[in-house]
Enzyme design. Structure first.
Site, short mmCIF file in Angstrom:
data_model
loop_
_atom_site.label_atom_id
_atom_site.label_comp_id
_atom_site.label_asym_id
_atom_site.label_seq_id
_atom_site.Cartn_x
_atom_site.Cartn_y
_atom_site.Cartn_z
N ASP A 288 3.74 9.71 -0.75
CA ASP A 288 2.55 8.97 -0.28
C ASP A 288 2.25 7.85 -1.27
O ASP A 288 2.29 8.08 -2.48
CB ASP A 288 1.34 9.94 -0.23
CG ASP A 288 0.34 9.55 0.84
OD1 ASP A 288 0.27 8.36 1.19
OD2 ASP A 288 -0.39 10.45 1.32
N HIS B 227 0.80 -1.23 0.00
CA HIS B 227 0.00 0.00 0.00
C HIS B 227 0.83 1.28 0.00
O HIS B 227 0.27 2.37 -0.03
CB HIS B 227 -0.92 0.03 1.22
CG HIS B 227 -2.06 -0.95 1.13
ND1 HIS B 227 -3.33 -0.58 0.79
CD2 HIS B 227 -2.10 -2.29 1.31
CE1 HIS B 227 -4.12 -1.64 0.79
NE2 HIS B 227 -3.40 -2.70 1.10
C1 GDG Z 1 -1.84 4.06 3.47
C2 GDG Z 1 -0.85 4.70 2.51
C3 GDG Z 1 -2.60 4.67 0.74
C4 GDG Z 1 -8.37 10.16 7.99
N1 GDG Z 1 -8.75 11.00 8.96
C5 GDG Z 1 -9.96 10.59 9.36
C6 GDG Z 1 -10.33 9.50 8.61
N2 GDG Z 1 -9.32 9.25 7.78
C7 GDG Z 1 -9.32 8.17 6.79
C8 GDG Z 1 -9.46 8.76 5.43
C9 GDG Z 1 -8.79 7.72 4.55
C10 GDG Z 1 -7.76 7.10 5.47
O1 GDG Z 1 -8.10 7.46 6.79
C11 GDG Z 1 -6.36 7.65 5.22
O2 GDG Z 1 -5.87 7.09 4.04
P1 GDG Z 1 -4.65 7.72 3.23
O3 GDG Z 1 -4.58 7.04 1.92
O4 GDG Z 1 -4.85 9.19 3.11
O5 GDG Z 1 -3.32 7.50 4.09
P2 GDG Z 1 -2.64 6.33 5.00
O6 GDG Z 1 -3.36 6.13 6.27
O7 GDG Z 1 -1.21 6.74 5.15
O8 GDG Z 1 -2.75 4.96 4.11
C12 GDG Z 1 -1.59 5.54 1.49
C13 GDG Z 1 -3.48 3.89 1.70
O9 GDG Z 1 -2.69 3.17 2.66
C14 GDG Z 1 -4.37 2.88 0.97
O10 GDG Z 1 -3.63 1.96 0.24
O11 GDG Z 1 -3.43 5.51 -0.02
O12 GDG Z 1 -0.71 6.13 0.59
O13 GDG Z 1 0.10 5.52 3.23
O14 GDG Z 1 -9.73 6.76 4.15
O15 GDG Z 1 -10.84 8.96 5.20
N3 GDG Z 1 -11.48 8.85 8.76
C15 GDG Z 1 -12.33 9.32 9.71
N4 GDG Z 1 -12.02 10.39 10.49
C16 GDG Z 1 -10.87 11.06 10.34
O16 GDG Z 1 -10.59 12.02 11.05
N5 GDG Z 1 -13.51 8.69 9.90
#
Ligand code: GDG
Length: 694
Positions: A368, A162
């Site tokens: 990222d 990921h």
């Molecule tokens: C890894 C990789 C890759 C965030 N704040 C809140 C909240 N979130 C949710 C978002 C989103 C998820 O968390 C974060 O996903 P990201 O992709 O932005 O980042 P990572 O956590 O680093 O994820 C990344 C991912 O895996 C998938 O393969 O895209 O690059 O690093 O879904 O919505 N959700 C809620 N409240 C929040 O305050 N409910």
């Protein structure tokens, strides 16, 4: 057949309630959203670290209507420290994100990492029954596929990485680079977010292991491992619906009213890869350079606590909070506070209300894997602008975003100004483009496609395989039959193995092979460069030895003037014919669009042929049925076989049936064909089997 998922994070987390009962709440993040629906539908087992209340070793989920089981592995404090905080988050995470100065490579942590991976593999082995699909996730479990493969030579094992896969110069700083690669190569299918990560991975296999690497494949003994870019999607419709719900709209309005200024939104796990201090510096520079913006723009930073046990994360928190304090101290006035800082996660509704309220969303990671927040914002916003770092994996697939360089503080400040001044029309047009691209590959498609491709081709019916003993005239459609359907036609690479299978068949003196397609034939030769392949293009208008009739350009131009406009609609001018593709148009607009297309006046001598989310306008009197009859007359004495997936192939099936041939429909849906295969992978398996007939 059941699915066994392995991931570090569990899909639901337990909390102990006052009455002593346990409540299970879905974990925040893409993985639960991606896999929970499939597990709920098909059942299976999910193996994960049971972080809280480790005494609960297994649980049936979801609460109330259990459909699958979670095996919770209790990791010791030592394992958590050395494996999770140590090797996974102190070595692999920073290295993969190019933060070499933060990467610490310690033998003791590596040993713990191996040990925890062995525990996960052992748990999966206990659950595994022949035929099950094993799907392992992310950098915490890189060795699991290899460990499983030792015991299960026949099993189908998938892996999804990921985070970014760093370029070879960075990856090879890892003292255990070979072991990590060998672990991953235990899988049959390795998924990454972008083509660049997949290339880097293949490069590592070639240079570190000396493995034989092909176009998206690695040879490991007798096995071939596929390595593919498959960026994860989001539940687009759910975000759109949630964002349109009256209570969320009202909540968004309240947020705007309370702020009384424009709103710049940032949502990240508090992680040094996300570029939070750099972004705050850019905002400071923006306020310094544009005094008129003071009191008119507020930056809202939602920072979700993460990995607080790791020293680097604690330091980052102090740095971010220090900067927020400095900026607020420097600029606050008349009740306006420039930065609103929230150090906690929001519930999903509140998150979407923030997405809707924002005038601009700043997603500016220094690196990222993909970034789901950018996609979620694009699905939820009505009038906001997305600023997206060029170092997020998602940048390559989000055409309506403003691309920014997070290292360029002044440039970022200027992009902010551009976003805030953007006319409403442009904002809306950009969001429409973003949504069209999100819809073309959402989360459910992502999961289903991965599992389908991992499962591989279906068992081929013996009566089809045995045809290979006779001289065959093999006629195939291209898109959807020899190549998976792609979002844009130029990306429709053939199914892996298709080229080799056709080359082998053409080498055989008895068989002939032809492609019968709606495309121009040159395009097909571009994908399948085989001189002996007979390609009939433009639904029977274009033949190898004769050029097609003169194109009737005036007709095409008069048709094009009548076509409706809609975001995502694509007109493909094939010079002789013209096709209107609406695959990337919002599904709720399809019916209206089809009505508009019905009203297009088609001149005499022309006809309209409906395909899968496409209509083709072309001169009448041609068609795949006619093409098949001509081919059969040209290559007599061979059994005609026609394979196709689209509506336009039905007349070819009928033509083949009428002459005692064999017709094969690829995929679901009503058909005149006698046999059926499920996917291009099965077609390639069948062609390969025929090629191996003596
Ligand atoms: C890894 C990789 C890759 C965030 N704040 C809140 C909240 N979130 C949710 C978002 C989103 C998820 O968390 C974060 O996903 P990201 O992709 O932005 O980042 P990572 O956590 O680093 O994820 C990344 C991912 O895996 C998938 O393969 O895209 O690059 O690093 O879904 O919505 N959700 C809620 N409240 C929040 O305050 N409910």
């Amino acid at each position: 057949m059941a699915v066994i998922v392995l991931s570090n994070r569990e899909p639901y987390a337990p909390t102990l309630q006052a009455d002593g009962r346990v409540r299970w709440t879905p974990s925040i993040g893409g993985l639960t959203a991606a896999l929970d629906p499939v597990m709920q539908r098909d059942g299976g087992t999910w193996i994960a670290w049971g972080e809280k209340h480790p005494q609960i070793t297994a649980v049936d989920l979801p609460p109330g209507q259990p459909r699958y089981r979670v095996e919770r592995l209790a990791l010791s404090a030592e394992e958590v420290r050395l494996h999770y905080h140590g090797f996974a988050n102190g070595a692999l995470w920073p290295m993969s994100h190019y933060f070499l100065e933060r990467a610490q490579y310690r033998a003791e942590e590596w040993a713990a990492y191996r040990q925890v991976n062995e525990r996960f593999a052992a748990a999966a082995l206990r659950q595994y029954r022949p035929g099950d699909l094993l799907w392992v996730h992310d950098y915490q479990l890189a060795l699991v596929p290899g460990l499983l493969r030792r015991h299960l030579p026949e099993a189908r094992i998938g892996f999804f990485w990921h985070i970014p896969w760093a370029s070879q110069d960075v990856f090879r700083t890892l003292p255990w680079d070979r072991e990590v690669l060998e672990g991953l190569l235990g899988a049959d299918l390795v998924g990454m977010h972008t083509p660049a990560y997949a290339r880097h991975f293949l490069d590592a296999c070639e240079r570190t292991l000396g493995a034989e690497v092909g176009n998206g494949t690695v040879k490991v003994g007798a096995r071939t491992v596929r390595v593919e870019a498959r960026p994860i999607g989001i539940e687009v419709q759910e975000f759109e619906q949630l964002a349109a719900a009256p209570d969320i709209t009202a909540r968004a309005q309240r947020l705007r009213d309370n702020l009384r200024t424009l709103m710049l939104l940032c949502v990240d796990r508090l992680d040094y890869t996300k570029g939070i201090p750099e972004r705050l510096e850019a905002f400071r520079s923006f306020l310094e350079r544009h005094p008129t913006a003071r009191g008119r723009v507020t930056l809202v930073q939602i920072a979700v606590p993460s990995r607080q046990e790791v020293g680097a994360y604690l330091k980052l928190r102090q740095q971010v909070e220090g900067l927020v304090g400095q900026i607020n101290g420097q600029f606050s006035r008349d009740g306006w506070t420039p930065v609103h800082y929230v150090y906690r996660g929001l519930d999903r509704e509140d998150l979407v209300a923030h997405y809707r309220a924002a005038d601009a969303m700043l997603v500016t990671p220094l690196r990222d894997g993909l970034n789901l927040v950018a996609k979620e914002f694009a699905a939820s916003s009505r009038d906001g602008v997305l600023l997206l770092s060029r170092f997020a994996g998602a940048a390559g697939e989000m055409p309506g975003a403003i691309e920014v360089n997070p290292y360029d503080v002044d440039g970022l400040a200027e992009s902010l100004l551009r976003a805030l001044r953007m006319p409403l029309e442009e904002k809306k047009a950009r969001l429409e483009r973003l949504r069209a691209s999100l819809r073309s590959s959402d989360l459910k498609t992502w999961t289903a496609a991965f599992l389908r491709d991992l499962a591989g081709p279906d068992a081929l019916p013996e009566e089809l395989v045995s045809l290979g003993a006779r001289p065959l005239l093999i006629m195939c459609d291209y898109d959807g039959t020899l190549a998976p359907i792609a979002r844009v036609p130029r990306d429709a690479d053939p199914q892996p193995g298709a080229l080799e299978a056709l080359a082998r068949l053409l080498h055989h003196p008895a068989h002939r092979a032809a492609i019968v397609t709606g495309r121009r034939s040159v395009q097909v030769y571009g994908f399948l460069p085989l001189p002996d392949l007979y390609v009939v293009g433009l639904h029977g208008m274009e033949w190898p030895e004769t050029s097609p009739p003169a194109p009737e350009r005036l007709v095409i131009e008069s048709l094009a003037r009548q076509f409706p406009a809609a975001p995502g609609l694509r007109i493909e001018d094939k010079r002789w014919t013209v096709a209107v593709h609406y695959r990337n148009v919002a599904p709720e607009r399809h019916a209206e669009l089809e009505r508009q297309l019905d009203r297009v006046v088609v001149p005499p001598g022309w006809e309209v042929i409906p395909g899968k989310l496409v209509r083709e306008f072309r001169p009448a009197g041609y068609g795949k049925g006619q093409a098949v009859r001509t081919l059969m007359a040209a290559f007599p004495g061979r059994l005609p076989v026609y394979l196709g997936d689209d509506f336009t192939d039905e007349e070819a099936f009928e033509a083949v049936n009428a002459l005692g041939g064999v017709s094969v429909k690829v995929g679901a849906g009503p058909t005149a064909a006698y046999s059926r295969l499920t996917s291009p992978a099965s077609v390639v398996a069948l062609l390969t089997a025929w090629g191996h007939h003596a």
